[in-house]
Design an enzyme around this catalytic site. Structure first.
Site, PDB file in Angstrom:
ATOM      1  N   LYS A  50       0.837  -1.182   0.144  1.00  0.00           N
ATOM      2  CA  LYS A  50      -0.259   0.132   0.012  1.00  0.00           C
ATOM      3  C   LYS A  50       0.697   1.615   0.238  1.00  0.00           C
ATOM      4  O   LYS A  50       2.269   0.678   0.276  1.00  0.00           O
ATOM      5  CB  LYS A  50      -0.804   0.241   1.083  1.00  0.00           C
ATOM      6  CG  LYS A  50       0.301   0.207   2.606  1.00  0.00           C
ATOM      7  CD  LYS A  50      -1.249  -0.724   3.824  1.00  0.00           C
ATOM      8  CE  LYS A  50      -0.921  -0.503   4.857  1.00  0.00           C
ATOM      9  NZ  LYS A  50      -0.993   0.509   5.586  1.00  0.00           N
ATOM     10  N   ARG A 147     -10.024  -0.663  14.744  1.00  0.00           N
ATOM     11  CA  ARG A 147      -9.795   0.801  13.351  1.00  0.00           C
ATOM     12  C   ARG A 147     -11.332   0.403  12.664  1.00  0.00           C
ATOM     13  O   ARG A 147     -12.520   0.947  12.015  1.00  0.00           O
ATOM     14  CB  ARG A 147      -8.494   0.304  12.947  1.00  0.00           C
ATOM     15  CG  ARG A 147      -8.311   1.538  11.192  1.00  0.00           C
ATOM     16  CD  ARG A 147      -7.057   0.702  11.478  1.00  0.00           C
ATOM     17  NE  ARG A 147      -6.032  -0.606  11.238  1.00  0.00           N
ATOM     18  CZ  ARG A 147      -5.101  -0.067  10.690  1.00  0.00           C
ATOM     19  NH1 ARG A 147      -4.346   0.933  10.352  1.00  0.00           N
ATOM     20  NH2 ARG A 147      -4.486  -1.123  10.106  1.00  0.00           N
ATOM     21  N   HIS A 176      -4.967  -7.655  12.862  1.00  0.00           N
ATOM     22  CA  HIS A 176      -4.108  -6.771  12.840  1.00  0.00           C
ATOM     23  C   HIS A 176      -3.709  -6.067  14.720  1.00  0.00           C
ATOM     24  O   HIS A 176      -4.486  -6.238  15.104  1.00  0.00           O
ATOM     25  CB  HIS A 176      -4.499  -5.238  12.263  1.00  0.00           C
ATOM     26  CG  HIS A 176      -3.069  -4.448  12.259  1.00  0.00           C
ATOM     27  ND1 HIS A 176      -2.448  -5.091  10.969  1.00  0.00           N
ATOM     28  CD2 HIS A 176      -3.135  -3.397  11.478  1.00  0.00           C
ATOM     29  CE1 HIS A 176      -1.534  -3.860  10.927  1.00  0.00           C
ATOM     30  NE2 HIS A 176      -1.466  -3.401  11.679  1.00  0.00           N
ATOM     31  N   ARG A 232       1.496 -11.312   7.466  1.00  0.00           N
ATOM     32  CA  ARG A 232       1.739  -9.869   6.143  1.00  0.00           C
ATOM     33  C   ARG A 232       2.946  -8.589   6.823  1.00  0.00           C
ATOM     34  O   ARG A 232       2.975  -7.958   7.870  1.00  0.00           O
ATOM     35  CB  ARG A 232       0.433  -9.270   6.466  1.00  0.00           C
ATOM     36  CG  ARG A 232      -0.395  -9.855   6.659  1.00  0.00           C
ATOM     37  CD  ARG A 232      -1.734  -8.922   6.480  1.00  0.00           C
ATOM     38  NE  ARG A 232      -2.417  -8.494   8.053  1.00  0.00           N
ATOM     39  CZ  ARG A 232      -2.533  -8.297   8.772  1.00  0.00           C
ATOM     40  NH1 ARG A 232      -3.235  -9.561   8.508  1.00  0.00           N
ATOM     41  NH2 ARG A 232      -2.604  -7.789   9.856  1.00  0.00           N
ATOM     42  N   TYR A 277      13.395  30.931   5.965  1.00  0.00           N
ATOM     43  CA  TYR A 277      12.490  31.800   6.868  1.00  0.00           C
ATOM     44  C   TYR A 277      12.507  31.629   8.178  1.00  0.00           C
ATOM     45  O   TYR A 277      13.042  30.709   8.631  1.00  0.00           O
ATOM     46  CB  TYR A 277      10.711  31.131   6.415  1.00  0.00           C
ATOM     47  CG  TYR A 277      10.895  30.818   4.870  1.00  0.00           C
ATOM     48  CD1 TYR A 277      10.501  31.963   3.867  1.00  0.00           C
ATOM     49  CD2 TYR A 277      10.823  29.270   4.249  1.00  0.00           C
ATOM     50  CE1 TYR A 277      10.287  31.947   2.822  1.00  0.00           C
ATOM     51  CE2 TYR A 277      10.557  29.743   2.896  1.00  0.00           C
ATOM     52  CZ  TYR A 277      10.368  30.295   2.325  1.00  0.00           C
ATOM     53  OH  TYR A 277      10.030  29.867   0.633  1.00  0.00           O
ATOM     54  N   CYS A 324      12.638  24.735   3.002  1.00  0.00           N
ATOM     55  CA  CYS A 324      11.665  25.191   2.061  1.00  0.00           C
ATOM     56  C   CYS A 324      10.567  24.362   1.420  1.00  0.00           C
ATOM     57  O   CYS A 324      11.067  23.292   1.471  1.00  0.00           O
ATOM     58  CB  CYS A 324      12.492  26.155   1.639  1.00  0.00           C
ATOM     59  SG  CYS A 324      14.079  27.576   2.213  1.00  0.00           S
ATOM     60  N   ASP A 326      11.026  23.535  -1.498  1.00  0.00           N
ATOM     61  CA  ASP A 326      12.025  23.077  -2.308  1.00  0.00           C
ATOM     62  C   ASP A 326      12.961  22.361  -2.131  1.00  0.00           C
ATOM     63  O   ASP A 326      13.956  22.087  -3.292  1.00  0.00           O
ATOM     64  CB  ASP A 326      11.776  23.628  -3.921  1.00  0.00           C
ATOM     65  CG  ASP A 326       9.811  23.735  -3.851  1.00  0.00           C
ATOM     66  OD1 ASP A 326       9.360  23.266  -3.842  1.00  0.00           O
ATOM     67  OD2 ASP A 326       9.969  24.981  -4.228  1.00  0.00           O
TER      68      ASP A 326
END
Ligand SMILES: Cc1ncc(COP(=O)(O)O)c(C=O)c1O
Length: 382
Positions: A50, A147, A176, A232, A277, A324, A326
């Protein structure tokens, strides 16, 4: 021209100018072999793929693991399940959560995807869908995760209800664990007892269960009694453990991903120069800064501000100032003549350990790896 998901792929690109995640498929195969070595003969492996195989790339990883003998794949979304089938994956595919849309249920049944059965309402939805072929269901027993699924005592009635629908098949029963990577075994033991109670109830009701499974990576390593018919495995296949306690029990796995990015700019700064920043960091002395082309939009978390470090020429360089979107800056004052184009390792072989980085800001390697964005190309090795 096919529609490409990767926003950079349609434009001119040069990987030397971008972050790249190198994924070592041989390491993943090695980790699978380590897992298999801990299992009794005949015990199957479901690989959790997943979230784009925890950021490593769904299809390339699944193809390699299928060739290496993985019997099942676990996915979180219908799209992931169908992508595996479209890629020609033949192994079992289990969608680890419920589906509501009748159209999707039809498509998934047609693609031979096994669905998770959580309760009677889900059963009615599955039974009411247009099913081109029998649909396999696997019951998720809630033994403490809270869950999905019903408690152990409700499992036999749900299984018997499956049997009343001619187009539905009970393919398995699973649960689980919440704490199998914790050195305190009490929660896992309680969950195992509850799962045993569910299985005993099914046996008393005369229900045959083809596939029983419970163990995630940590339980695969630490609780052999939880292996049942299949484990799993997720994070361990990618070369990480959820805790040091588990890592000590299985040190042979290798991290499969190395994240690299290029230096794009280098400059000398005087003591006191503010960086990024908010000026959270000021140069404590005259030094040299290198700007690196990766940021939080690529999946290098902003929370690593003040905590992250990278490896350049095998030397540790601290990330300085805010990460930042990027880009980020590193202090390379202790290195000579750093130049744009040199590459740093942000995590993986030759650089920081992803697990340690994740823990430095209170999360887990799962989040760091699966959070790596689509803008970062994955390049496959091994
Ligand atoms: C239902 C289920 N099974 C197995 C796994 C694999 O867990 P791990 O990566 O800890 O092995 C997950 C992942 O969270 C899961 O949700």
């Amino acid at each position: 021209m096919p529609q490409l998901q990767d926003p950079g792929a349609t434009a001119a690109r040069d990987l030397a100018e971008e972050p790249v995640a190198y994924v070592d498929l041989a390491a993943i195969e090695h980790n699978l072999a380590v897992v298999k070595g801990r299992l009794a003969p005949g015990t199957k492996v479901l690989a959790a793929v997943k979230a784009d195989a925890y950021g490593h790339g769904l299809v390339p990883v699944a193809r390699r693991l299928e060739r290496a003998g993985v019997a099942w794949f676990g996915v979180a979304t219908p799209g992931e399940a169908l992508a595996l089938r479209e890629a020609g994956v033949e192994a079992g595919v289990l969608l680890l959560g419920p589906v509501r849309s009748p159209e999707l249920i039809t498509r998934l049944a047609d693609a031979r995807v096994a669905l998770t059965l959580t309760d009677h309402a889900a059963l009615e939805r599955y039974a009411a869908a247009d099913l081109p072929r029998p649909l396999e269901l696997q019951i998720d027993v809630d033994t403490g995760m809270s869950r999905l699924g019903l408690p152990a005592a409700a499992t036999p009635a749900l299984a018997l209800a499956v049997a009343r629908h001619p187009k539905l098949r009970l393919g398995g029963v699973w649960t689980h664990f919440t704490d199998s990577d914790d050195p305190d075994p009490s929660t896992t033991r309680r969950q195992l007892e509850a799962f045993e109670a569910a299985l005993a109830g099914l046996a008393r009701a005369g229900v045959e269960v083809p596939l029983r499974h419970a163990a995630n990576s940590a339980a695969t390593i630490a609780y052999p009694e939880a292996h049942y018919d299949m484990v799993r495995a997720g994070i361990v296949l990618y070369g990480h453990h959820g805790s040091d306690w588990v890592a000590r029990q299985e040190p042979r796995v290798r991290p499969a991903m190395r994240l690299e990015a290029p230096v794009t700019f280098v400059k000398r700064v005087a003591a006191g120069t503010p960086v990024s920043y908010g000026a959270l960091w000021r140069a404590p002395r005259d030094t040299t800064l290198a700007t690196v082309r990766i940021g939080y939009a690529d999946g290098y978390p902003r929370q690593l501000t003040g905590r992250g470090w990278v490896s350049l020429r095998g030397q540790r360089c601290d990330v300085v100032g805010r990460v930042c979107m990027d880009q980020l800056m590193i202090d390379v004052g202790h290195l000579d003549g750093v130049e744009p184009g040199e590459r740093v390792v942000l995590w993986g072989e030759g650089g920081p350990d992803a697990e340690a980085l994740a823990r430095s800001f209170g999360t887990v390697s799962y989040e760091l790896l699966s959070g790596l964005g689509p803008r970062v190309p994955r390049v496959y090795l091994g």
